[in-house]
Design an enzyme around this catalytic site. Structure first.
Site, PDB file in Angstrom:
ATOM      1  CB  ILE A 138      -0.937  -0.017   1.236  1.00  0.00           C
ATOM      2  CG1 ILE A 138      -1.839   1.212   1.306  1.00  0.00           C
ATOM      3  CG2 ILE A 138      -0.183  -0.136   2.543  1.00  0.00           C
ATOM      4  CD1 ILE A 138      -2.926   1.104   2.412  1.00  0.00           C
ATOM      5  CB  SER A 139       1.168   4.187  -2.224  1.00  0.00           C
ATOM      6  OG  SER A 139       1.069   3.426  -3.395  1.00  0.00           O
ATOM      7  CD  GLN A 140       6.041   8.200   1.550  1.00  0.00           C
ATOM      8  OE1 GLN A 140       6.451   7.928   0.413  1.00  0.00           O
ATOM      9  NE2 GLN A 140       6.628   9.065   2.323  1.00  0.00           N
TER      10      GLN A 140
END
Ligand code: SAH
Length: 211
Positions: free
Chosen positions: A63-65
């Protein structure tokens, strides 16, 4: 931790990671303030869900930052009536943020298990403006084109031609481009006469796999 603790963590994320780094779009900030990011990761990672880095979501994906989610979303300049295509549903967190801000989100994921899990999570949260598809997102979703915004959450060696074709005039496409170590986040705006391209920042995403 209870919901109140998560609300506090979310507020701190908005202040320290987003506003402090110049995310200005109030609608993006409000969406990220309201979506419970911890429900998109496994229970063992929930305490870390609001930290300033990506987290594993299984199948070697992440899951992206939070900041990258905010930056990519802000660059689409969504106002509400848009039709958006997302490539790489992953956990569904970015999908939820887009669904808060646009009229309808079409999200494509090549891994069946991630797509099914994200669909369940988002349905349980009550979203009814998202369509899911399993398959190769480099081909886009031609039946639903054109899109006012396209967001690609995995790194491409070059911008897939089908995505450029499926972008509406005045539409915006945000995509990480590069090899596995060095990538740049690129924003493309389609004009009446051609494309304009802007470099947003360096970044590191998992690869976009062409099946
Ligand atoms: N935005 C997501 C993170 C996605 S990680 C989130 O918030 O959780 C990138 C995702 O892109 C992975 O789930 C990966 O399986 C998917 N992906 C990679 N190549 C793809 C392709 N060609 N088509 C569709 N999905 C792809």
């Amino acid at each position: 931790m209870d919901e109140k603790d998560y609300t506090k963590l979310r507020e701190r994320m908005i202040e320290k990671q987003l506003i402090a780094r110049d995310i200005k779009d109030q609608r993006v900030l409000d969406a990220m303030r309201s979506v419970p990011r911890h429900l998109f990761v496994d229970s063992c990672n929930q305490r870390e869900a609001y930290e300033d880095y990506p987290l594993p979501i299984g199948c070697d994906q992440t899951i992206s930052q939070p900041y990258i989610v905010a930056l990519m979303t802000e660059s689409l300049q969504l106002k509400g009536p848009e039709k958006v295509l997302e490539i790489g549903t992953g956990s569904g967190y970015q999908t939820a943020i887009l669904a808060e801000l646009a009229e309808h989100v079409y999200s494509v994921e090549r891994l069946e298990s991630l797509s099914a899990k994200a669909e369940k999570t988002l349905q349980e949260m009550g979203y009814n403006n998202i369509s899911f598809k399993k398959g190769d997102g480099t081909l886009g979703w031609p039946e639903k084109a054109p899109f006012d915004g396209i967001l690609v959450a995995a790194a491409a060696k070059k911008v897939p031609g089908s995505l450029l074709e499926q972008l509406a005039v005045r539409g915006r496409l945000v995509i990480p481009v590069g090899d596995s170590l060095l990538q740049e986040l690129i924003l493309i705006i389609k004009g009446e006469k051609g494309m304009q391209e802007y470099k947003l920042c360096g970044c590191r995403f998992v690869p976009l796999i062409e099946d």
